[in-house]
Enzyme design. Sequence first.
Site: not given
Length: 256
Positions: A148, A161
Amino acid sequence: MSTSKRNPVALITGGNRGLGKSMALHLADRGVGVVITYRSNAAEATDVVKQIEAKGVKAAALALDVGDVRGFDAFAGALKAELAGRFGRDRLDHLVNNAGIGVHASFAETTEEQFDALMNVHLKGTFFLTQKLLPLIADGGRILNVSSGLARFTFPGYAAYAAMKGGIEVLTRYMAKELGPRKITVNVLAPGAIETDFGGGAVRDNAELNRMIAAQTALGRVGLPDDIGGAVALLLSPEGGWINGQRIEASGGMML
């Protein structure tokens, strides 16, 4: 690139929706056979298989909870049977570790349960699923892990995350080094903000958030699933064979 003259076959985890679905369809456009996994929505996965087959290539869908390593033995057996029965193959050419979940919580408020859920899917699951599938990946094949943009730039609420994705980026380099003798390349693709239902669909549905991200992106808009599906097809193409151990960000130039 496939080690045979037949069309390559790819496995995409979490391929029944969002980015995984776009990846599958883009690969199918290039003649790549696709096996997708889904956690619970079999009807959704079946629909994706039909869309892939409509492009003239073979496809299959298998159930898999990437967050539960106890199911990996059974999944590997089911995959082996599917490769032989539907594709006439005993090996995969490409593995895309895409499946994921989203948790939005501040560092101070993230629970142990949230942390463990993220770790089990994004880090532990990717590590041990890939390990389990190594005998089914052809020499000269490709592994693509999904990270990400949040592993590079920082938005409050994604500490756990992003930490898992940072782990994936380090793991990718080690995998590339250790699998090099088998001529298997391993890279990591880091999408920026994309309009999907991921994380409750906030980027897609929250107009203010969408405008804010677009304003911080060099190309002036938020990403779409096809932006990522196209990037995956590019990285797994025959021309991408010399790219190895790299982090490639597909964000349109976020936070430059």
